[in-house]
Design an enzyme around this catalytic site. Structure first.
Site, PDB file in Angstrom:
ATOM      1  N   ASP A  89       0.872  -1.177   0.000  1.00  0.00           N
ATOM      2  CA  ASP A  89       0.000   0.000   0.000  1.00  0.00           C
ATOM      3  C   ASP A  89       0.907   1.224   0.000  1.00  0.00           C
ATOM      4  O   ASP A  89       2.038   1.183   0.473  1.00  0.00           O
ATOM      5  CB  ASP A  89      -0.955  -0.028   1.207  1.00  0.00           C
ATOM      6  CG  ASP A  89      -2.131   0.920   1.000  1.00  0.00           C
ATOM      7  OD1 ASP A  89      -2.177   1.629  -0.042  1.00  0.00           O
ATOM      8  OD2 ASP A  89      -3.012   0.977   1.878  1.00  0.00           O
ATOM      9  N   SER A  90       0.379   2.323  -0.538  1.00  0.00           N
ATOM     10  CA  SER A  90       1.215   3.484  -0.839  1.00  0.00           C
ATOM     11  C   SER A  90       1.593   4.320   0.367  1.00  0.00           C
ATOM     12  O   SER A  90       2.500   5.133   0.300  1.00  0.00           O
ATOM     13  CB  SER A  90       0.453   4.368  -1.812  1.00  0.00           C
ATOM     14  OG  SER A  90      -0.803   4.705  -1.239  1.00  0.00           O
ATOM     15  N   GLY A  91       0.883   4.165   1.460  1.00  0.00           N
ATOM     16  CA  GLY A  91       1.148   5.008   2.615  1.00  0.00           C
ATOM     17  C   GLY A  91       0.075   6.051   2.831  1.00  0.00           C
ATOM     18  O   GLY A  91      -0.086   6.565   3.942  1.00  0.00           O
ATOM     19  N   GLY A  92      -0.672   6.359   1.782  1.00  0.00           N
ATOM     20  CA  GLY A  92      -1.737   7.363   1.901  1.00  0.00           C
ATOM     21  C   GLY A  92      -2.630   7.095   3.101  1.00  0.00           C
ATOM     22  O   GLY A  92      -2.693   7.886   4.041  1.00  0.00           O
ATOM     23  N   GLN A 187     -11.615   6.950  -5.363  1.00  0.00           N
ATOM     24  CA  GLN A 187     -12.166   7.478  -4.113  1.00  0.00           C
ATOM     25  C   GLN A 187     -13.544   8.087  -4.411  1.00  0.00           C
ATOM     26  O   GLN A 187     -14.139   7.772  -5.418  1.00  0.00           O
ATOM     27  CB  GLN A 187     -11.194   8.503  -3.503  1.00  0.00           C
ATOM     28  CG  GLN A 187      -9.877   7.886  -3.019  1.00  0.00           C
ATOM     29  CD  GLN A 187     -10.017   7.091  -1.718  1.00  0.00           C
ATOM     30  OE1 GLN A 187     -11.030   7.166  -1.016  1.00  0.00           O
ATOM     31  NE2 GLN A 187      -8.999   6.299  -1.399  1.00  0.00           N
ATOM     32  N   GLY A 214     -11.316   4.115   0.325  1.00  0.00           N
ATOM     33  CA  GLY A 214     -12.247   4.986   1.035  1.00  0.00           C
ATOM     34  C   GLY A 214     -13.510   4.316   1.539  1.00  0.00           C
ATOM     35  O   GLY A 214     -14.452   4.997   1.924  1.00  0.00           O
ATOM     36  N   ASP A 264      -7.818  -7.244   1.265  1.00  0.00           N
ATOM     37  CA  ASP A 264      -6.850  -7.346   2.358  1.00  0.00           C
ATOM     38  C   ASP A 264      -7.539  -6.870   3.615  1.00  0.00           C
ATOM     39  O   ASP A 264      -8.440  -6.029   3.548  1.00  0.00           O
ATOM     40  CB  ASP A 264      -5.618  -6.460   2.102  1.00  0.00           C
ATOM     41  CG  ASP A 264      -5.886  -5.011   2.472  1.00  0.00           C
ATOM     42  OD1 ASP A 264      -5.599  -4.630   3.626  1.00  0.00           O
ATOM     43  OD2 ASP A 264      -6.434  -4.266   1.626  1.00  0.00           O
ATOM     44  N   CYS A 302     -12.324 -28.376  10.565  1.00  0.00           N
ATOM     45  CA  CYS A 302     -11.102 -27.702  10.109  1.00  0.00           C
ATOM     46  C   CYS A 302      -9.909 -28.639  10.209  1.00  0.00           C
ATOM     47  O   CYS A 302      -9.757 -29.366  11.187  1.00  0.00           O
ATOM     48  CB  CYS A 302     -10.867 -26.449  10.953  1.00  0.00           C
ATOM     49  SG  CYS A 302      -9.392 -25.526  10.484  1.00  0.00           S
ATOM     50  N   CYS A 304      -6.695 -27.559  10.057  1.00  0.00           N
ATOM     51  CA  CYS A 304      -5.479 -26.785  10.321  1.00  0.00           C
ATOM     52  C   CYS A 304      -4.669 -27.426  11.449  1.00  0.00           C
ATOM     53  O   CYS A 304      -5.177 -28.273  12.198  1.00  0.00           O
ATOM     54  CB  CYS A 304      -5.816 -25.330  10.638  1.00  0.00           C
ATOM     55  SG  CYS A 304      -6.221 -25.001  12.365  1.00  0.00           S
ATOM     56  N   CYS A 307      -6.420 -27.108  14.895  1.00  0.00           N
ATOM     57  CA  CYS A 307      -7.600 -27.960  15.109  1.00  0.00           C
ATOM     58  C   CYS A 307      -7.247 -29.450  15.133  1.00  0.00           C
ATOM     59  O   CYS A 307      -7.938 -30.239  15.760  1.00  0.00           O
ATOM     60  CB  CYS A 307      -8.654 -27.663  14.047  1.00  0.00           C
ATOM     61  SG  CYS A 307      -9.374 -26.007  14.257  1.00  0.00           S
ATOM     62  N   HIS A 333      -5.124 -20.859  12.785  1.00  0.00           N
ATOM     63  CA  HIS A 333      -6.493 -21.280  12.490  1.00  0.00           C
ATOM     64  C   HIS A 333      -7.260 -20.240  11.666  1.00  0.00           C
ATOM     65  O   HIS A 333      -7.879 -20.588  10.648  1.00  0.00           O
ATOM     66  CB  HIS A 333      -7.289 -21.603  13.756  1.00  0.00           C
ATOM     67  CG  HIS A 333      -8.736 -21.771  13.450  1.00  0.00           C
ATOM     68  ND1 HIS A 333      -9.248 -22.933  12.896  1.00  0.00           N
ATOM     69  CD2 HIS A 333      -9.777 -20.894  13.521  1.00  0.00           C
ATOM     70  CE1 HIS A 333     -10.537 -22.764  12.648  1.00  0.00           C
ATOM     71  NE2 HIS A 333     -10.886 -21.544  13.022  1.00  0.00           N
TER      72      HIS A 333
HETATM   73  N1  PRF Z   1      -6.408   4.012   0.361  1.00  0.00           N
HETATM   74  C1  PRF Z   1      -5.231   3.330   0.519  1.00  0.00           C
HETATM   75  N2  PRF Z   1      -5.140   2.241   1.306  1.00  0.00           N
HETATM   76  C2  PRF Z   1      -6.241   1.834   1.958  1.00  0.00           C
HETATM   77  C3  PRF Z   1      -7.480   2.485   1.839  1.00  0.00           C
HETATM   78  C4  PRF Z   1      -7.583   3.630   0.998  1.00  0.00           C
HETATM   79  O1  PRF Z   1      -8.618   4.269   0.825  1.00  0.00           O
HETATM   80  C5  PRF Z   1      -8.385   1.778   2.653  1.00  0.00           C
HETATM   81  C6  PRF Z   1      -9.811   2.084   2.881  1.00  0.00           C
HETATM   82  N3  PRF Z   1     -10.532   1.030   3.424  1.00  0.00           N
HETATM   83  C7  PRF Z   1      -7.663   0.723   3.222  1.00  0.00           C
HETATM   84  N4  PRF Z   1      -6.392   0.775   2.805  1.00  0.00           N
HETATM   85  N5  PRF Z   1      -4.150   3.754  -0.133  1.00  0.00           N
HETATM   86 ZN    ZN Z   2      -8.503 -24.837  12.475  1.00  0.00          ZN
END
Ligand code: PRF
Ligand code: ZN
Length: 370
Positions: A89-92, A187, A214, A264, A302, A304, A307, A333
């Site tokens: 993820d970019s950090g935003g 967004q 968003g 994610d 399960c 795993c 379990c 698990h």
């Molecule tokens: N932008 C970025 N990462 C994110 C989000 C987003 O809007 C969200 C929003 N649920 C999770 N991770 N860059």
């Molecule tokens: Zn399990």
């Protein structure tokens, strides 16, 4: 990177996302490895459970240990010992949720580290530069994640900023010699017309995949569901679609029904550490006293490691004693449960019975076993 759709069932689809570090079967769940580690797990354990891709965070790795350090050591894959695909993820989003004293201008964001209060500035170009140094397989553009609630006027300005930054990310990216991929982020808050506008602008710039950002930021579920439902038909059919930060399996069912391919979320890992476990009979809070003498497995369905080998009584005991093994066994698990859920969901789509799958699972997911 190649994206090959194998089968469609309504708007749901199952596909192969082929990267140079391996194939990802979609719909896919990406466990979160914020600091380059899926908490409590070794990379081998994550891989052996069945995961094909993990997510990591530019913001955290930039602050600690620093992207230059990771680059010197040979890149993120070598550094963390995960040879499969990695999305960063970019950090935003992390700057907005963790850093303090943020100053957003059209140039970028100035902020103070949540670790030591030091001052930093990240621009769209810098966000890509850092992700290139890390060497992730899929990079995300630098965006502004609008909080909820937000006035329409503010969101309108924000999607303009997100578009400008997406353009700058793409331009910077194209000048580098890298074989990494770059995803755009849509967004627009809960405003359908702004979502549509943002989508149009981001698609026009052109990316290897498209994310919906968003959402899951405190808005009512019906808003999230409506946005996903309205935006997905307008997203390019032949590129992966990623719903960022969403991983509640009820939300996943809805999103997959409308054609989302990637997710994610910290939910399986964080809940595991808090003693909340997902099972084929509903959600379990392992600390409850009714499990004190329970000699049965956590989930009899399960397979795993947890379990197959431990009783609920022991898992409760480990939790009550705050033992490290509690977090490990619980995480094994929950990650296994999520992995199998996605596997079964892909099979259901391939066999044209996604609606049955959804109907079968919704009541389970809504239930608190105890
Ligand atoms: N932008 C970025 N990462 C994110 C989000 C987003 O809007 C969200 C929003 N649920 C999770 N991770 N860059
Ligand atoms: Zn399990």
């Amino acid at each position: 990177m190649q994206f090959k759709i194998l089968k469609k069932d309504g708007f749901a689809r199952t596909a192969l996302l082929e990267t140079k570090r391996g194939v990802i079967h979609t719909p896919a769940f990406m466990p979160v490895g914020t600091n380059g580690t899926v908490k409590a797990m070794t990379p081998e354990e994550v891989r052996d459970i069945g995961y094909e891709i993990i997510l990591s965070n530019t913001y955290h790795l930039y602050l600690r240990p620093g992207h230059e350090t990771i680059k010197e050591i040979g890149g993120i894959h070598r550094f963390i010992n995960w040879q499969g695909p990695i999305l960063t993820d970019s950090g935003g989003f992390q700057i907005y949720s963790l850093a303090s004293l943020r100053k957003i201008t059209s140039e970028g964001v100035e902020f103070r580290s949540h670790i030591d209060g030091s001052l930093h500035f990240i621009s769209p170009e810098r966000a890509i530069e850092i992700q290139i140094a890390l060497g992730s397989d899929i990079m995300m553009v630098f965006d502004e994640c609008v909080p909820y609630p937000a006035e329409k006027q503010y969101v309108e300005k924000s999607i303009k900023l997100t578009k400008d930054w997406a353009e700058r990310c793409k331009n910077y990216f194209e000048k580098q010699r890298t074989n990494q991929s770059l995803f755009g982020i849509i967004q627009g808050g809960v405003y359908d017309d702004l979502r549509e506008k943002s989508l149009e602008e981001i698609v026009k710039i052109g990316f290897d995949g498209y994310a919906i950002g968003g959402l899951s930021v405190g808005e009512p579920k019906e808003d999230m569901y409506r946005v996903v439902k309205n935006v997905t038909p307008l997203m390019p059919e032949d590129k992966p679609r990623y719903l960022m930060g969403v991983g509640d399996l009820i939300d996943v069912l809805h999103a997959v029904e409308h054609g989302i391919d990637m997710f994610d979320c910290v939910m399986p890992t964080r809940n595991a550490r808090n003693g909340t476990l997902f099972t084929s009979r509903g959600r379990i809070s392992i600390k409850r006293s009714e499990f004190k003498d329970d000699s049965t497995a956590l989930d009899p369905e399960c397979d795993c490691y947890t379990c197959r080998n431990y009783t609920k009584a022991f898992l409760r005991h480990l939790y009550m004693c705050r033992e490290i093994l509690s977090m490990r066994l619980n995480t094994i698990h929950n990650l296994y449960f999520y992995c199998k859920f996605f596997e079964k969901m892909r099979t259901a789509i391939a066999e044209g019975r996604f609606q049955d799958f959804k109907k079968e699972w919704l009541p389970v997911l809504e239930k608190n076993f105890s």
